[in-house]
Design an enzyme around this catalytic site. Structure first.
Site, PDB file in Angstrom:
ATOM      1  N   LEU A   1     107.295  33.427  65.844  1.00 25.83           N
ATOM      2  CA  LEU A   1     105.802  33.410  65.968  1.00 25.83           C
ATOM      3  C   LEU A   1     105.164  34.691  65.249  1.00 25.83           C
ATOM      4  O   LEU A   1     105.954  35.679  65.048  1.00 25.83           O
ATOM      5  CB  LEU A   1     105.379  33.946  67.483  1.00 25.83           C
ATOM      6  N   GLU A   2     104.704  34.136  64.224  1.00 26.97           N
ATOM      7  CA  GLU A   2     103.809  35.293  63.270  1.00 26.97           C
ATOM      8  C   GLU A   2     102.326  34.872  63.733  1.00 26.97           C
ATOM      9  O   GLU A   2     101.495  34.180  63.377  1.00 26.97           O
ATOM     10  CB  GLU A   2     103.966  34.798  61.957  1.00 26.97           C
ATOM     11  N   LEU A   3     101.982  36.069  64.666  1.00 32.79           N
ATOM     12  CA  LEU A   3     100.573  35.941  64.945  1.00 32.79           C
ATOM     13  C   LEU A   3      99.402  36.908  64.275  1.00 32.79           C
ATOM     14  O   LEU A   3      99.918  37.032  63.068  1.00 32.79           O
ATOM     15  CB  LEU A   3     100.765  36.179  66.543  1.00 32.79           C
TER      16      LEU A   3
ATOM     17  N   PHE B   1     105.897  29.200  63.767  1.00 32.45           N
ATOM     18  CA  PHE B   1     104.530  29.172  63.994  1.00 32.45           C
ATOM     19  C   PHE B   1     103.902  30.339  63.204  1.00 32.45           C
ATOM     20  O   PHE B   1     104.287  31.472  63.455  1.00 32.45           O
ATOM     21  CB  PHE B   1     104.233  29.312  65.430  1.00 32.45           C
TER      22      PHE B   1
ATOM     23  N   GLY C   1      99.993  31.472  63.002  1.00 33.58           N
ATOM     24  CA  GLY C   1      98.620  31.107  63.526  1.00 33.58           C
ATOM     25  C   GLY C   1      98.258  32.280  64.477  1.00 33.58           C
ATOM     26  O   GLY C   1      98.579  33.389  64.722  1.00 33.58           O
TER      27      GLY C   1
END
Length: 629
Positions: free
Chosen positions: A334-336, A311, A313
């Site tokens: 997760l790359e937030l 992901f 976002g």
């Protein structure tokens, strides 16, 4: 290769050579022939290798809107009605109960297309199609996979103009931002896969220990099956291709869910991959594109057939994805968000690095997860830095590279549009709040373009001095805004840098590289550049990801590629005909004596792990004695 030729030629070369002239004449004839024969085999082998590694050319024409002279109609208030079911753009094939996604150029408001959003049944069907194709694909060799990647690289380089224009048309970015952020980084990804992907995924031997010295330990990296990529809109080409390339090189199928903002470009970019797979002799259904509304996203994130999710976002959506993935314990990367700091150490030559800071702040109009969001500078240099940036920001030009000016030429611009104007009111408020708290503001408002009235433009902005407790210092802006934060000591600078919920990337600038490195080691983040900005992403051998609320897991590098595999440990016997594991009688079930069994086990541990050789020898003696009872 030399040893292979030697083996082939060995039977052709005489072993016993006499001293007379006739024998030497025989050698004179045989040697050139065998050399020629060996050279022929080598050339055939090289030709075979080249055939199976050379790129396969293919055609995939650019869509009409990629032409700067393309014309369309502007959607009424596109940035207020973005992606809604507006009657004026719904095609005649209206299907009862279906929803639509409206795609438009954010720099001009021109309508690009209207797409039927995927529903739960279509998402499930696409997952199944990828799964069927993956059963065959997983058996492909690395040579076959490299050929696909090499073919894609050739196509991308040969068609970079069209690809850049497609990315610009759907996201509003500039050609330079497309070249650097989309094409260059994607080529870097493919180069790394071609050169290192097989090595990273090949079985490797791991260290053993004394007790198992007769065993060989291996780690194998096996395909997971079908994986998912859920990606953001800021880099429509790279964010689509990067997870796809990693997934298929690891032997997986993939379902890519793109943002509703860039469905037009993403379908074309992924279509090129489908066509490449087809011409290379593979099933193009291996790679699927999904674009749906949030209400249907669970069909992907909760699917039992999805074995991994990448992901990219926002934190808000990332949390929802992570929670949905617990349905079947699906692993998630997760790359937030980020609030990346750039610490400017005392004595730094500001003019030397000003160009890097301008690129780091305003690249992609600030819509960059590893963009510089905070410039942390010593109070003695604050005024000088503010003046340097202020002069440069005033000269930045805003517009569209695909919209010819009224005079008929394509304008040179540094800042394109933002993806939409939906966030402008919030941006303006957070900037006004900083101004009311004492910061000076240059810019800080929506930019009304003189002839692109439907574009989503924001004025390049500088805000400072900013305190750590201001909202503008804590919230990710994702906008063309330079935030300047002064400090008194290096310790305070580190505290400011670490003083947010985020920890993605960072930079440290200074005249003393050793000092900069020491500061970098103390930053709470996943990646740091010394006297540079964001270069850790161009080196695709490095893992990419963050700490704290910036997410977890890594993509890129060996860590990212291996995360898309089942990491399987295998142990085999080194010499199976000589020694294999056997159970001593003293430990065999049913146990003859608990006392004897304990004596054997405890002395085995003492022999293997006790501190001091005398204690170990006593343990060995007791071990042998217990085994003989």
């Amino acid at each position: 290769m030399n040893s292979l030729i030697s083996v082939i030629l060995h039977p052709l070369i005489p072993v016993n050579v006499g001293a007379d002239d006739d024998d030497h004449k025989g050698i004179d004839v045989v040697y050139p022939l065998t050399l020629f024969f060996g050279l022929g085999i080598w050339l055939v082998f090289q030709r075979y290798q080249k055939m199976h590694n050379s790129p396969v050319p293919f055609e995939y024409p650019a869509p009409k809107p990629a032409d700067p002279n393309w014309e369309s109609f502007a959607i009424r208030n596109p940035h207020l009605e973005s992606h809604l079911d507006t009657e004026e753009v719904i095609p005649p094939m209206n299907l009862a109960g279906r929803r639509y996604i409206t795609s438009f150029d954010p720099a001009t408001g021109l309508h690009l297309g209207t797409f039927i959003a995927d529903n739960e049944e279509e998402i499930a069907r696409k997952i199944a199609q990828a799964g069927v194709a993956q059963r065959t694909w997983r058996r492909t060799t690395f040579t076959q996979r490299r050929r696909v990647v090499r073919s894609l690289m050739k196509w991308l380089v040969d068609n970079q103009d069209a690809c850049a224009r497609v990315a610009c048309r759907d996201s509003g970015k500039t050609l330079i931002d497309a070249a650097l952020g989309e094409i260059l980084t994607t080529c870097s990804k493919m180069e790394w896969l071609l050169n290192h992907g097989e090595t990273v995924l090949s079985p490797e031997t791991r260290a053993g220990n004394f007790m198992l010295s007769y065993k060989k330990s291996e780690v194998h990296y096996e395909p997971l099956g079908v994986v998912a990529g859920i990606v953001s809109w800021n880099y429509p080409l790279h964010n689509a291709w990067s997870p796809i390339l990693a997934a298929i090189f690891a032997g997986n199928g993939i379902v890519l869910k793109c943002s509703e903002n860039v469905i037009w470009s993403t379908t074309w970019f992924v279509g090129a991959i489908n066509e490449c797979l087809r011409v290379c002799g593979h099933d193009p259904e291996l790679v699927q594109v999904v674009c749906c509304w949030p209400e249907q996203a669970d069909a992907l994130t909760k699917s039992p057939y999805i074995k991994h999710i990448t992901f990219i976002g926002s934190e808000v959506v990332g949390r929802k994805v992570a929670m949905a993935a617990t349905e079947h314990l699906t692993p998630v990367t997760l790359e937030l968000g980020g609030k990346d700091p750039a610490i400017v150490l005392p004595g730094t030559d500001l003019n030397k690095w000003a160009s890097l800071w301008m690129r780091g702040i305003f690249q992609n109009c600030g819509q960059n997860c590893i963009g510089i969001e905070r410039l942390i500078v010593h109070t003695d240099q604050y005024d000088e830095l503010h003046e340097i940036l202020s002069e440069r920001i005033k000269k930045l030009r805003v517009g569209s590279v695909l919209a010819p000016s009224p005079e008929g030429y394509v304008a040179t611009i540094e800042c394109g549009s933002m993806i939409s104007s939906e966030r402008f009111r919030g941006l303006e408020k957070i900037i006004r709040d900083a101004e009311e708290a004492g910061a000076n503001v240059e810019g800080g408002a929506q930019y009304n373009h003189v002839y692109l009235e439907n574009g989503a433009y924001f004025t390049p902005t500088i805000v400072g001095p900013v305190d750590a407790d201001m909202d503008i210092a804590q919230q990710e802006l994702f906008a063309p805004v330079a935030v300047l934060m002064p400090y008194q000591s290096v310790e305070e600078a580190i505290e400011i840098a670490n003083g947010t919920r985020y920890g993605l990337g960072a930079s440290v600038f200074g005249p003393d590289q050793r000092q900069a490195l020491e500061v970098a080691k103390r930053l709470e983040c996943g990646m740091v550049s010394i006297n540079d900005f964001g270069v850790f992403y161009v080196d695709q051998d490095l893992p990419f990801g963050g700490a704290k609320y910036s997410g977890y897991g890594r993509f890129g590098g060996p860590e990212g590629l291996r995360s898309l595999t089942n990491v399987k440990a295998i142990m085999i016997d080194r010499w199976p005909s000589v020694i294999q594991t056997s159970i001593p009688k003293v430990l065999d079930y049913p146990l003859r004596s608990l006392t004897q069994s304990w004596e054997f086990s405890s002395n085995l541990i003492r022999f293997l792990y006790a501190d001091g050789w005398r204690t170990r020898l006593r343990g060995l003696h007791a071990l042998i004695r217990a085994a003989r009872k």
